[in-house]
Design a protein around this motif. Sequence first.
Motif, mmCIF file in Angstrom:
data_model
loop_
_atom_site.group_PDB
_atom_site.id
_atom_site.type_symbol
_atom_site.label_atom_id
_atom_site.label_comp_id
_atom_site.label_asym_id
_atom_site.label_seq_id
_atom_site.Cartn_x
_atom_site.Cartn_y
_atom_site.Cartn_z
ATOM 1 N N LEU A 94 32.010 38.569 41.961
ATOM 2 C CA LEU A 94 32.244 38.559 43.412
ATOM 3 C C LEU A 94 31.297 39.529 44.108
ATOM 4 N N GLY A 95 30.507 39.004 45.045
ATOM 5 C CA GLY A 95 29.460 39.797 45.697
ATOM 6 C C GLY A 95 28.259 39.841 44.773
ATOM 7 N N THR A 96 27.727 38.657 44.463
ATOM 8 C CA THR A 96 26.723 38.547 43.387
ATOM 9 C C THR A 96 25.360 39.115 43.773
ATOM 10 N N GLY A 97 25.021 39.168 45.055
ATOM 11 C CA GLY A 97 23.724 39.744 45.461
ATOM 12 C C GLY A 97 22.562 39.009 44.817
ATOM 13 N N VAL A 111 29.956 34.428 43.781
ATOM 14 C CA VAL A 111 30.288 34.326 45.216
ATOM 15 C C VAL A 111 29.525 35.393 45.994
ATOM 16 N N ASP A 112 29.031 35.019 47.143
ATOM 17 C CA ASP A 112 28.532 36.033 48.079
ATOM 18 C C ASP A 112 28.720 35.505 49.494
ATOM 19 N N VAL A 113 28.908 36.434 50.407
ATOM 20 C CA VAL A 113 29.068 36.055 51.805
ATOM 21 C C VAL A 113 27.702 35.693 52.406
ATOM 22 N N SER A 114 26.634 36.153 51.771
ATOM 23 C CA SER A 114 25.287 35.962 52.319
ATOM 24 C C SER A 114 24.596 34.749 51.702
ATOM 25 N N GLY A 118 30.948 32.551 50.746
ATOM 26 C CA GLY A 118 32.218 32.794 51.425
ATOM 27 C C GLY A 118 32.692 34.193 51.097
ATOM 28 N N SER A 119 33.904 34.485 51.561
ATOM 29 C CA SER A 119 34.417 35.840 51.398
ATOM 30 C C SER A 119 35.260 35.956 50.125
ATOM 31 N N TRP A 120 34.785 36.786 49.223
ATOM 32 C CA TRP A 120 35.482 37.136 47.979
ATOM 33 C C TRP A 120 36.081 35.915 47.273
ATOM 34 N N LEU A 121 37.414 35.846 47.177
ATOM 35 C CA LEU A 121 38.006 34.763 46.379
ATOM 36 C C LEU A 121 38.274 33.489 47.172
ATOM 37 N N SER A 174 33.270 42.733 39.720
ATOM 38 C CA SER A 174 32.619 42.939 41.019
ATOM 39 C C SER A 174 32.028 44.350 41.136
ATOM 40 N N ASN A 175 30.872 44.373 41.764
ATOM 41 C CA ASN A 175 30.304 45.633 42.264
ATOM 42 C C ASN A 175 30.302 45.476 43.780
ATOM 43 N N PRO A 176 31.437 45.767 44.419
ATOM 44 C CA PRO A 176 31.551 45.495 45.867
ATOM 45 C C PRO A 176 30.945 46.640 46.678
ATOM 46 N N ARG A 226 23.399 46.295 54.934
ATOM 47 C CA ARG A 226 24.581 47.132 55.204
ATOM 48 C C ARG A 226 25.838 46.515 54.586
ATOM 49 N N GLN A 227 25.920 45.176 54.634
ATOM 50 C CA GLN A 227 27.144 44.546 54.118
ATOM 51 C C GLN A 227 27.250 44.646 52.597
ATOM 52 N N ALA A 228 26.152 45.079 51.937
ATOM 53 C CA ALA A 228 26.218 45.303 50.488
ATOM 54 C C ALA A 228 26.683 46.712 50.162
ATOM 55 N N LEU A 229 26.727 47.575 51.179
ATOM 56 C CA LEU A 229 26.940 49.007 50.919
ATOM 57 C C LEU A 229 28.222 49.550 51.531
HETATM 58 C C1 SAM Z 1 26.989 46.361 46.133
HETATM 59 S S1 SAM Z 1 26.325 44.744 46.404
HETATM 60 C C2 SAM Z 1 26.323 44.140 44.724
HETATM 61 C C3 SAM Z 1 25.257 43.136 44.441
HETATM 62 C C4 SAM Z 1 25.110 42.804 42.950
HETATM 63 N N1 SAM Z 1 26.351 42.314 42.401
HETATM 64 C C5 SAM Z 1 24.679 44.042 42.199
HETATM 65 O O1 SAM Z 1 25.504 44.627 41.484
HETATM 66 O O2 SAM Z 1 23.512 44.420 42.313
HETATM 67 C C6 SAM Z 1 27.712 43.927 47.156
HETATM 68 C C7 SAM Z 1 27.521 42.470 47.459
HETATM 69 O O3 SAM Z 1 28.737 41.998 48.040
HETATM 70 C C8 SAM Z 1 28.422 41.074 49.063
HETATM 71 N N2 SAM Z 1 29.558 40.998 49.992
HETATM 72 C C9 SAM Z 1 29.893 41.845 50.990
HETATM 73 N N3 SAM Z 1 31.012 41.421 51.609
HETATM 74 C C10 SAM Z 1 31.388 40.279 50.977
HETATM 75 C C11 SAM Z 1 32.479 39.392 51.138
HETATM 76 N N4 SAM Z 1 33.399 39.577 52.093
HETATM 77 N N5 SAM Z 1 32.565 38.341 50.299
HETATM 78 C C12 SAM Z 1 31.638 38.128 49.339
HETATM 79 N N6 SAM Z 1 30.577 38.947 49.127
HETATM 80 C C13 SAM Z 1 30.464 40.018 49.941
HETATM 81 C C14 SAM Z 1 27.145 41.598 49.676
HETATM 82 O O4 SAM Z 1 26.465 40.575 50.377
HETATM 83 C C15 SAM Z 1 26.424 42.121 48.427
HETATM 84 O O5 SAM Z 1 25.590 41.122 47.883
#
Ligand code: SAM
Length: 293
Positions: A127-130, A150-153, A178-181, A196-198, A219-222
């Motif tokens: 979740l949040g695959t980046g 999954v990723d929102v982006s 989409g968002s998370w699950l 997940s690495n959220p 920013r949405q990754a951090l």
């Molecule tokens: C810390 S990064 C991790 C990226 C990758 N998994 C890694 O470890 O390098 C968090 C990721 O979560 C995604 N993200 C943020 N909010 C999200 C949401 N509501 N649903 C799904 N993904 C989300 C971001 O777009 C980003 O790609």
Amino acid sequence: MATTTWQAVLTWRSHQQQLAPDIDRQELDWLLREVAGVPLERQRWAAPGDRLELRCPLAAIADLWQQRIRQRCPVQYLAGHAPWRDLELQVSPAVLIPRPETELIIDLAIAWSQAEPARQTGFWADLGTGSGAIAIALARALPQITVLAVDVSAEALAIARNNAARYGLSDRIRWYQGSWLVPLADYRGQLQAIISNPPYIPTQEWQALEPEVRDHEPRQALESGPDGLEALRHLAQAAPDYLRSLGLWLCEHMAGQSTAVTALLAAIPGYSEIQSHRDLAGRDRFVSASWSA
Ligand SMILES: C[S@@+](CC[C@H](N)C(=O)[O-])C[C@H]1O[C@@H](n2cnc3c(N)ncnc32)[C@H](O)[C@@H]1O
């Protein structure tokens, strides 16, 4: 291609280093190796006049180095790729540059899966695959699983798909925007593992981050709300509907959040075996738990 000599490269490199004494000189060497293809490891056996074939002129590396210095842009974005575990991943400012500490989440997941062969099958969610780093590493390490990434982006997912294709894993990973699950509604009660690495940085701390991170990485990754725990709180609460019985919940968090994350899980009946795990620097950086329906 461009032809030059070792002497020209080393003189140029020394001049460029002097332009930015505050930046780790290894970053310039990394650009020379990765972008221009300079085999710096062979330097000590080379004579100054030996000729070298470069993938691009030194002037092109000088332009990148100026961007590193003036705009504080990370070298991985300038090169367009980043090393991670045994992978070489395409990156752009649409995705977080995968961090060395996150490599350990794969080792933790593999160790969990080795306790029982059945755990090495089924659907695993990243979740949040980046850039797709975790999804790709899991699919390579566990050949019988299907990864749901999954990723929102949408931009991040496009890069992750490219990365998976490069490793021949397109048929082992399913992609969802989409968002998370939420996009995984069809898999309720079926997930073997949620990894997940959220985002986990509190808003105040995000503002104080170094410019390489704050001004270039998404920013949405951090950032994840005032206490940095918004995403982790949501993942702890939402996962039980999706995990199968005895499934794994495994997330990365910021140093210093371990007590809060274990407390989030402990407050939800059904989680057991809640454990903290350290990174190589000895800091608690991951929490795992087992879900019992
Ligand atoms: C810390 S990064 C991790 C990226 C990758 N998994 C890694 O470890 O390098 C968090 C990721 O979560 C995604 N993200 C943020 N909010 C999200 C949401 N509501 N649903 C799904 N993904 C989300 C971001 O777009 C980003 O790609």
